[in-house]
Design an enzyme around this catalytic site. Structure first.
Site, short mmCIF file in Angstrom:
data_model
loop_
_atom_site.label_atom_id
_atom_site.label_comp_id
_atom_site.label_asym_id
_atom_site.label_seq_id
_atom_site.Cartn_x
_atom_site.Cartn_y
_atom_site.Cartn_z
N SER A 1 -6.75 4.37 9.03
CA SER A 1 -7.46 4.19 7.76
C SER A 1 -6.71 3.17 6.88
O SER A 1 -7.31 2.23 6.33
CB SER A 1 -7.57 5.55 7.06
OG SER A 1 -7.76 5.42 5.69
N HIS B 1 0.84 -1.19 0.00
CA HIS B 1 0.00 0.00 0.00
C HIS B 1 0.87 1.24 0.00
O HIS B 1 1.83 1.33 0.76
CB HIS B 1 -0.88 -0.01 1.26
CG HIS B 1 -1.93 1.06 1.27
ND1 HIS B 1 -3.20 0.84 0.79
CD2 HIS B 1 -1.89 2.34 1.69
CE1 HIS B 1 -3.90 1.96 0.92
NE2 HIS B 1 -3.13 2.89 1.47
N ASP C 1 -14.50 2.91 6.40
CA ASP C 1 -13.34 3.70 6.00
C ASP C 1 -13.69 4.63 4.84
O ASP C 1 -13.29 5.80 4.83
CB ASP C 1 -12.15 2.83 5.61
CG ASP C 1 -10.96 3.68 5.20
OD1 ASP C 1 -10.50 4.46 6.05
OD2 ASP C 1 -10.52 3.60 4.05
N ARG D 1 -13.36 13.12 6.00
CA ARG D 1 -12.07 13.75 6.32
C ARG D 1 -11.64 14.66 5.18
O ARG D 1 -11.16 15.77 5.39
CB ARG D 1 -11.00 12.69 6.57
CG ARG D 1 -11.14 12.02 7.93
CD ARG D 1 -10.29 10.77 8.01
NE ARG D 1 -8.90 11.04 7.81
CZ ARG D 1 -8.02 10.18 7.28
NH1 ARG D 1 -8.42 8.97 6.89
NH2 ARG D 1 -6.77 10.49 7.14
N LYS E 1 -7.78 -1.23 6.17
CA LYS E 1 -7.90 -1.90 4.87
C LYS E 1 -6.93 -3.07 4.74
O LYS E 1 -7.21 -4.07 4.10
CB LYS E 1 -7.66 -0.89 3.74
CG LYS E 1 -8.77 0.14 3.61
CD LYS E 1 -8.63 1.01 2.38
CE LYS E 1 -7.62 2.11 2.48
NZ LYS E 1 -8.00 3.27 3.28
N1 URA Z 1 -4.43 6.49 2.31
C1 URA Z 1 -5.43 5.90 3.00
O1 URA Z 1 -5.84 4.80 2.67
N2 URA Z 1 -5.97 6.55 4.04
C2 URA Z 1 -5.55 7.76 4.43
O2 URA Z 1 -6.09 8.28 5.39
C3 URA Z 1 -4.50 8.39 3.71
C4 URA Z 1 -3.94 7.72 2.65
#
Ligand code: URA
Length: 442
Positions: free
Chosen positions: A187, A86, A165, A172, A191
């Site tokens: 966040s 990620h 999320d 946000r 995931k």
């Molecule tokens: N990427 C994400 O998945 N969440 C965030 O809050 C910032 C970047």
């Protein structure tokens, strides 16, 4: 707890800087996911959390609370070693497009939930959807079956997987509360922890084009993310990598895909390829017990002998896209009607590129969205070829704008020019990787 007074109390406690109990935090997030906490109250909570911060204990509760309203994806039916990777978000950051098929071509499995572009940062889903027919809405079962069959799948969040999320992130974004280390860590990790992979690799970007502007801030975020993984007993390593300039050369959607295809076919070099190889080698070292030299050489071979490109074609076909795009990207990907070369006005060295300004220029051309729900233009964007430290001669093509019309091409050229600064003195390139955080064992 479920009464709205109680939810208001949670916000009031956070506003006053008190630490919330695990129960209070969980029921608030669950209440939001169920529609019992409305957007104004949730926005007030996010601003209080942004300004007051979250304690390590509160941060530790967040991923579980965010995951709980949905289901997990244990991936029990996938027999290959499973890895997820990620990025925290950057400009010309097509690493996932290269990494997923590359890792699959080396016998690993990559099940990836990706996001859409936000602000000046690009999103993997928008890029993949530039391929005619490509479908990113896979059900959890489809995702698992595809990963088992061909080794990789890239899809969006669903109503089942970490639904809270998506809603929290949108709020946000709308309330200027994205750039908070605990909220970003929670966040991202919600995931990652919802999916049952054997290794989580994080690419935490540092620099002007990233949410975290310095290597120190990015290292703090990497530490928060790896601490969450440890608490969940999950192996996780985070690389803090340079985003002080765009990573690759293409900033757009179809343009990013075309660049990734060049790298997957062994034709493109540079920092995008280097970073994809680094993550693929890290995964192979941890999950298949190779030395890092062997793993790096194997990843390079998979790019040069066509295996990685074939894996990408298989993934595209499985998700409804036209796999011939890998052989003929120029013939199949959408192209913008206006192309304008940007020439170097003088000879010299590239001193710096404002990556955020480059990302915003691509956004202004239509490649990104100003607010959630806007559509993106798959064909437009820009290319910027030199990297910090490279020398150019007056008249060299240093960039190319891909636009819908002449007026927007001219505006983008001006913006791109002002994003780059040049010098007559030689310049040292910045390091690609600032360092690693976390261990292969939880
Ligand atoms: N990427 C994400 O998945 N969440 C965030 O809050 C910032 C970047």
């Amino acid at each position: 707890m479920a009464r709205s007074d109680d939810f208001r109390d949670v916000v009031a406690h956070k506003r006053d800087g008190e630490e919330l109990t695990a129960d209070a935090l969980r029921s608030f997030v669950l209440g939001f996911a169920r529609g019992e906490v409305d957007d104004p109250l949730a926005a007030a909570f996010l601003m209080a959390a942004y300004l007051r911060g979250l304690s390590p204990a509160e941060t530790g509760e967040m991923p579980g609370a965010v995951i709980a309203p949905g289901r997990g994806l244990p991936l029990g039916g996938v027999s290959r070693p499973k890895v997820d990777k990620h990025s925290t978000g950057g400009v010309a950051d097509g690493v996932t497009l290269v990494f997923a098929p590359l890792a699959a071509s080396m016998g690993l499995a990559v099940a990836k939930l990706s996001g859409r572009g936000l602000g000046h940062t690009g999103g993997t889903l928008d890029k993949l959807e530039a391929i005619p027919g490509f479908r990113t809405a896979l059900s959890p079962d489809e995702l698992e079956r595809q990963v088992d069959r061909i080794g990789c799948a890239v899809a969006g969040q669903t109503a089942d997987l970490v639904p809270a999320d998506g809603a929290l992130y949108a709020l946000r974004d709308a309330t200027a509360t994205v750039a908070s280390t605990p909220l970003i860590a929670a966040s991202i990790m919600a995931k990652k922890l919802a999916v049952g992979t054997d290794l989580i690799l994080l690419d935490v970007k540092a620099g002007g084009g990233a949410f975290m502007k310095t290597p120190e801030a990015a290292t703090e975020l990497a530490g928060a993310c790896t601490a969450l993984a440890r608490a969940w007993n999950r192996p996780c390593r985070a690389a803090v990598t340079d985003m002080s300039q765009p990573l690759g050369t293409a900033v757009g959607n179809a343009l990013d895909v075309a660049e990734a295809i060049r790298v997957l076919r062994g034709e493109g070099g540079g920092r995008l390829r280097d970073l994809a190889v680094l993550f693929a080698a890290e995964a192979l070292t941890t999950l298949a017990g190779r030395t890092s030299d062997e793993a790096g050489a194997e990843a390079e071979r998979a790019l040069s002998d066509g295996r990685a490109a074939e894996a990408f074609a298989r993934m595209i076909e499985a998700q409804g896209g036209d796999p011939h795009v890998v052989e003929d990207p120029d013939g199949i990907l959408p192209a913008a009607p206006v192309r304008k070369d940007v020439l170097a006005q003088a000879s010299g060295y590239l001193e710096s590129v404002d990556a955020e300004a480059v990302g915003r220029t691509a956004m202004a051309l239509g490649a990104g969205r100003v607010k959630k729900g806007d559509s993106v233009d798959p064909a437009v964007g820009l290319e910027f070829f030199p990297k910090v430290g490279d020398s150019v001669t007056a008249g060299d093509v240093v960039g190319r704008v891909h636009a819908r019309d002449d007026a927007s091409a001219t505006r983008a050229e001006t913006l791109l020019r002002s994003a780059a600064s040049w010098t007559a003195q030689a310049v040292d390139p910045p390091p690609l990787v600032h360092g690693w955080v976390g261990g292969a064992t939880p």
